[in-house]
Design a protein around this motif. Structure first.
Motif, PDB file in Angstrom:
ATOM      1  N   GLY A 152       9.998  36.777  12.208  1.00  0.00           N
ATOM      2  CA  GLY A 152      10.018  36.591  13.548  1.00  0.00           C
ATOM      3  C   GLY A 152      11.311  35.671  13.860  1.00  0.00           C
ATOM      4  O   GLY A 152      11.428  34.580  12.984  1.00  0.00           O
ATOM      5  N   ILE A 153      11.765  35.868  15.092  1.00  0.00           N
ATOM      6  CA  ILE A 153      12.986  34.959  15.565  1.00  0.00           C
ATOM      7  C   ILE A 153      12.144  33.822  16.197  1.00  0.00           C
ATOM      8  O   ILE A 153      11.162  33.676  16.674  1.00  0.00           O
ATOM      9  CB  ILE A 153      13.610  35.819  16.911  1.00  0.00           C
ATOM     10  N   PRO A 154      12.951  32.583  15.836  1.00  0.00           N
ATOM     11  CA  PRO A 154      12.162  31.314  16.309  1.00  0.00           C
ATOM     12  C   PRO A 154      12.323  31.284  17.760  1.00  0.00           C
ATOM     13  O   PRO A 154      13.267  31.699  18.469  1.00  0.00           O
ATOM     14  CB  PRO A 154      13.365  30.267  15.926  1.00  0.00           C
ATOM     15  N   MET A 155      11.297  30.997  18.424  1.00  0.00           N
ATOM     16  CA  MET A 155      10.809  30.923  19.812  1.00  0.00           C
ATOM     17  C   MET A 155      10.222  29.359  20.037  1.00  0.00           C
ATOM     18  O   MET A 155       9.398  28.760  19.174  1.00  0.00           O
ATOM     19  CB  MET A 155      10.157  32.015  20.065  1.00  0.00           C
ATOM     20  N   THR A 156      10.378  28.889  21.327  1.00  0.00           N
ATOM     21  CA  THR A 156       9.642  27.841  21.817  1.00  0.00           C
ATOM     22  C   THR A 156       9.338  28.080  23.423  1.00  0.00           C
ATOM     23  O   THR A 156       9.616  29.054  23.824  1.00  0.00           O
ATOM     24  CB  THR A 156      10.775  26.630  21.883  1.00  0.00           C
ATOM     25  N   GLY A 157       8.367  27.099  23.717  1.00  0.00           N
ATOM     26  CA  GLY A 157       7.969  27.075  25.272  1.00  0.00           C
ATOM     27  C   GLY A 157       7.106  25.754  25.474  1.00  0.00           C
ATOM     28  O   GLY A 157       6.505  25.292  24.366  1.00  0.00           O
ATOM     29  N   TYR A 158       6.915  25.468  26.705  1.00  0.00           N
ATOM     30  CA  TYR A 158       6.131  24.312  26.889  1.00  0.00           C
ATOM     31  C   TYR A 158       5.541  24.239  28.261  1.00  0.00           C
ATOM     32  O   TYR A 158       5.981  25.057  29.234  1.00  0.00           O
ATOM     33  CB  TYR A 158       7.171  23.090  26.797  1.00  0.00           C
ATOM     34  N   VAL A 159       4.452  23.542  28.516  1.00  0.00           N
ATOM     35  CA  VAL A 159       3.906  23.078  29.885  1.00  0.00           C
ATOM     36  C   VAL A 159       3.887  21.527  29.773  1.00  0.00           C
ATOM     37  O   VAL A 159       3.209  21.034  28.905  1.00  0.00           O
ATOM     38  CB  VAL A 159       2.672  23.731  30.318  1.00  0.00           C
ATOM     39  N   ARG A 160       4.532  20.815  30.784  1.00  0.00           N
ATOM     40  CA  ARG A 160       4.551  19.336  30.660  1.00  0.00           C
ATOM     41  C   ARG A 160       3.671  18.854  31.777  1.00  0.00           C
ATOM     42  O   ARG A 160       3.444  19.300  32.981  1.00  0.00           O
ATOM     43  CB  ARG A 160       5.954  19.090  30.819  1.00  0.00           C
ATOM     44  N   ARG A 161       2.976  17.536  31.624  1.00  0.00           N
ATOM     45  CA  ARG A 161       2.341  16.925  32.325  1.00  0.00           C
ATOM     46  C   ARG A 161       1.168  17.734  33.130  1.00  0.00           C
ATOM     47  O   ARG A 161       1.096  17.686  34.351  1.00  0.00           O
ATOM     48  CB  ARG A 161       3.185  16.269  33.620  1.00  0.00           C
ATOM     49  N   LYS A 162       0.433  18.252  32.375  1.00  0.00           N
ATOM     50  CA  LYS A 162      -0.469  19.215  32.813  1.00  0.00           C
ATOM     51  C   LYS A 162      -1.801  18.269  33.053  1.00  0.00           C
ATOM     52  O   LYS A 162      -2.260  17.716  32.210  1.00  0.00           O
ATOM     53  CB  LYS A 162      -1.087  20.302  31.777  1.00  0.00           C
ATOM     54  N   LEU A 163      -2.243  18.223  34.250  1.00  0.00           N
ATOM     55  CA  LEU A 163      -3.669  17.508  34.637  1.00  0.00           C
ATOM     56  C   LEU A 163      -4.885  18.289  34.213  1.00  0.00           C
ATOM     57  O   LEU A 163      -4.929  19.634  34.436  1.00  0.00           O
ATOM     58  CB  LEU A 163      -3.720  17.316  36.167  1.00  0.00           C
ATOM     59  N   VAL A 164      -5.779  17.633  33.294  1.00  0.00           N
ATOM     60  CA  VAL A 164      -6.817  18.172  32.969  1.00  0.00           C
ATOM     61  C   VAL A 164      -7.974  18.116  33.691  1.00  0.00           C
ATOM     62  O   VAL A 164      -8.436  16.926  34.099  1.00  0.00           O
ATOM     63  CB  VAL A 164      -7.391  17.742  31.442  1.00  0.00           C
ATOM     64  N   THR A 165      -8.533  19.274  34.100  1.00  0.00           N
ATOM     65  CA  THR A 165      -9.702  19.257  35.360  1.00  0.00           C
ATOM     66  C   THR A 165     -10.697  20.548  34.771  1.00  0.00           C
ATOM     67  O   THR A 165     -10.069  21.217  33.991  1.00  0.00           O
ATOM     68  CB  THR A 165      -9.228  19.500  36.505  1.00  0.00           C
TER      69      THR A 165
END
Length: 306
Positions: free
Chosen positions: A127-140
């Motif tokens: 597979g092709i290298p891939m990345t992703g992110y979600v930053r500073r998510k508040l846990v509720t």
């Protein structure tokens, strides 16, 4: 850019966070990781959405690693893990896909400056290298996190326009290759070749039957397309030896005379830069010179999609 199309595959890494009653209480939070991808269609090209392994890194609000999780046989779908998180706190979630090993950095800052090396230009069997992110998510309670992945590679599709060739000249393409093909990419930061050690001696290449669609007509004197792949290379508007280019090797025949020719052209975007961006699909139409003379060419058109 005109006529842009997204190449972001909606491959989702979903974090479902449940049951948090207060910011001072640690509760069990369920994180469900799921992926989906279409069936591979051509044997010589990568399945662009294939997922073989996933690293999930979670950082706290201070950028310190909270937990790292590696799934060596992630497959296309299914839940991967459940994680305990503190309600009322903020976390950053990073996904690294198809790196073929567990990737871990102690701080978020170290991760964001990390680079990934390929051993050879078509190293994508898993597979092709891939990345992703979600930053500073508040846990509720009941909140969720969705990470969209982006390929670190660009797709470059080339076709030949023979309309300008002089009468009696025939051209048969034998190979097409990416020159100044990057061997390293920033995983989360913009990436550009910095020196010769970051370029493959022989770039992503198709020869023989793999390149034969460049000898097959579609319509209006244009060949079919052949697609190549490369890591991101953002060189801006400054021309240098580190700007990626397409190299086409062919036989040029006129009457009883046959000679080998090589054409090259620098790749870039419509704004005149030499940028080739991750996750984009570029379409180049190369107009051959009337006499088939080899050399560097500016005779091409580009349509790019993001």
């Amino acid at each position: 850019m005109d006529r842009k199309r997204t190449l972001h595959r909606d491959i989702l890494i979903t974090a479902l966070i449940l049951g948090a009653l207060s910011c001072t209480k640690v509760s069990e939070e369920e994180i469900s990781v799921s992926v989906s991808a279409p069936v591979r269609t051509r044997s010589q090209d990568p399945d662009e959405n294939f997922i073989s392994d996933v690293t999930l890194l979670v950082y706290d609000e201070h950028g310190i690693l909270e937990g790292s999780y590696y799934f060596p046989e992630a497959g296309r779908e299914g839940e991967l893990c459940r994680l305990p998180l503190v309600a009322g706190s903020r976390y950053s979630f990073y996904a690294l896909v198809n790196l073929r090993y567990k990737f871990e950095k102690r701080t978020e800052e170290e991760l964001l400056s990390s680079r990934f090396h390929l051993a050879y230009p078509d190293e994508y069997s898993r597979g092709i290298p891939m990345t992703g992110y979600v930053r500073r998510k508040l846990v509720t309670g009941g909140s969720s996190v969705e990470i969209k992945l982006l390929r670190t590679m660009a797709k470059v599709s080339v076709r030949i326009d023979r309309n300008s060739l002089a009468e009696g000249i025939e051209v048969k393409v034998g190979s097409v290759e990416i020159g100044a093909c990057p061997s390293v990419v920033g995983l989360f930061a913009d990436s550009a070749v910095k020196n010769e050690s970051e370029i493959f001696n022989i770039g992503f290449r198709k020869t023989g039957m793999e390149a034969d669609d460049l000898n097959r007509g579609s319509e209006y004197g244009l060949s079919r397309e052949v697609s190549l792949y490369m890591l991101e290379n953002l060189q801006g508007s400054r021309l240098s030896d580190y700007c990626s280019y397409i190299k086409i090797e062919a036989e040029c025949k006129r009457g009883d005379e046959t000679r080998d020719v090589t054409w090259r052209f620098r790749m870039g975007e419509k704004d005149g830069s030499f940028d080739i961006r991750r996750g984009c699909h570029y379409h180049f139409t190369v107009r051959l010179p009337p006499d088939g003379a080899e050399g560097w060419s500016t005779g091409y058109e580009v349509e790019e999609a993001r």
